[in-house]
Design a protein around this motif. Structure first.
Motif, mmCIF file in Angstrom:
data_model
loop_
_atom_site.group_PDB
_atom_site.id
_atom_site.type_symbol
_atom_site.label_atom_id
_atom_site.label_comp_id
_atom_site.label_asym_id
_atom_site.label_seq_id
_atom_site.Cartn_x
_atom_site.Cartn_y
_atom_site.Cartn_z
ATOM 1 N N SER A 1 11.203 -15.361 -11.232
ATOM 2 C CA SER A 1 12.273 -15.925 -12.041
ATOM 3 C C SER A 1 11.716 -16.658 -13.256
ATOM 4 O O SER A 1 10.638 -17.239 -13.210
ATOM 5 N N ARG B 1 17.890 -18.728 -18.412
ATOM 6 C CA ARG B 1 17.364 -17.662 -17.553
ATOM 7 C C ARG B 1 17.675 -16.336 -18.217
ATOM 8 O O ARG B 1 18.692 -16.174 -18.864
ATOM 9 N N THR B 2 16.768 -15.376 -18.024
ATOM 10 C CA THR B 2 16.943 -14.031 -18.575
ATOM 11 C C THR B 2 17.327 -13.077 -17.451
ATOM 12 O O THR B 2 16.790 -13.162 -16.342
ATOM 13 N N PHE B 3 18.263 -12.182 -17.761
ATOM 14 C CA PHE B 3 18.726 -11.169 -16.808
ATOM 15 C C PHE B 3 18.516 -9.787 -17.409
ATOM 16 O O PHE B 3 18.630 -9.606 -18.623
ATOM 17 N N THR C 1 20.256 -7.121 -18.018
ATOM 18 C CA THR C 1 21.588 -6.541 -18.218
ATOM 19 C C THR C 1 22.072 -6.881 -19.623
ATOM 20 O O THR C 1 21.427 -7.637 -20.346
ATOM 21 N N LEU D 1 26.953 -9.573 -18.229
ATOM 22 C CA LEU D 1 26.669 -10.928 -17.768
ATOM 23 C C LEU D 1 27.888 -11.834 -17.968
ATOM 24 O O LEU D 1 28.247 -12.611 -17.073
ATOM 25 N N TRP E 1 28.114 -13.953 -6.212
ATOM 26 C CA TRP E 1 26.825 -14.557 -6.553
ATOM 27 C C TRP E 1 26.830 -16.075 -6.712
ATOM 28 O O TRP E 1 25.768 -16.705 -6.674
ATOM 29 N N ARG F 1 18.285 -6.701 -21.963
ATOM 30 C CA ARG F 1 18.034 -8.043 -21.415
ATOM 31 C C ARG F 1 18.891 -9.062 -22.150
ATOM 32 O O ARG F 1 19.104 -8.964 -23.350
ATOM 33 N N PHE G 1 21.583 -16.854 -8.874
ATOM 34 C CA PHE G 1 21.087 -15.968 -9.934
ATOM 35 C C PHE G 1 20.276 -14.805 -9.362
ATOM 36 O O PHE G 1 20.310 -13.702 -9.899
ATOM 37 N N GLU H 1 21.118 -10.990 -10.129
ATOM 38 C CA GLU H 1 20.099 -10.064 -10.638
ATOM 39 C C GLU H 1 20.026 -8.819 -9.745
ATOM 40 O O GLU H 1 19.926 -7.697 -10.230
ATOM 41 N N LYS H 2 20.104 -9.034 -8.450
ATOM 42 C CA LYS H 2 20.082 -7.926 -7.486
ATOM 43 C C LYS H 2 21.276 -6.983 -7.721
ATOM 44 O O LYS H 2 21.146 -5.764 -7.666
#
Length: 158
Positions: free
Chosen positions: A2, A19-21, A23, A28, A41, A117, A148, A152-153
């Motif tokens: 993470s 935080r970066t995801f 997607t 998001l 989530w 991202r 988170f 992310e999953k």
């Protein structure tokens, strides 16, 4: 691994979480505003979330009720300010039923980093340093990261 970062500078009344995801900003934003997505989530792993109210619009009210494995409920509520959107982000008040009258203002921005991202920047302003410190000491960072990771999953699965 993470990249969650929590900044709470001493003596200030704000917490900033980034935080970066993997997607898009649109997906998001949807995850932060859609009832069914939030239930999947939001919050620590040990809690389940129900969303009895979520009026995603300027002046709209929202409410979450999270239930622990022993049946204890934790309620949260607030009001959206401004017109929520991917471009505008989300601005809303946040109040925990367990500590009534301690209202904070949360802003969430979605930044497209390219290559699929997106970085969120969530800044919460409290009315007092003590309120801010209480949130930091509550385990907020660990609970946010657990949620988170589940989010992310979800993005990785489809």
């Amino acid at each position: 691994m993470s990249d969650l970062e929590v900044t709470a500078a001493p003596g200030t009344t704000t917490i900033t979480v980034t935080r970066t995801f993997a997607t898009t900003p649109e997906r998001l934003y949807h995850a932060f505003t859609d009832d069914d997505m939030q239930k999947k989530w939001l919050g620590p792993d040990r809690l389940t979330t129900e969303i009895p109210l979520n009026e995603v619009r300027d002046g709209g009210r929202w409410r979450w009720v999270q239930t622990d494995t022993d049946g204890t409920e934790y309620g949260f509520r607030g009001v959206y300010h401004g017109e929520p959107s991917v471009e505008n982000g989300i601005t809303r008040t946040f109040e925990f039923d367990g500590v009534p009258g301690h209202v904070s203002l949360e802003t969430i921005q979605f930044t497209d980093l390219g290559d699929g991202r997106t970085r969120i920047e969530n800044t919460t302003a409290f009315t007092a340093v003590e309120d801010r410190d209480g949130m930091v000491e509550s385990g907020m960072e660990a609970g946010m990261e657990e949620g988170f990771v589940r989010l992310e999953k979800h993005f990785a699965e489809g």
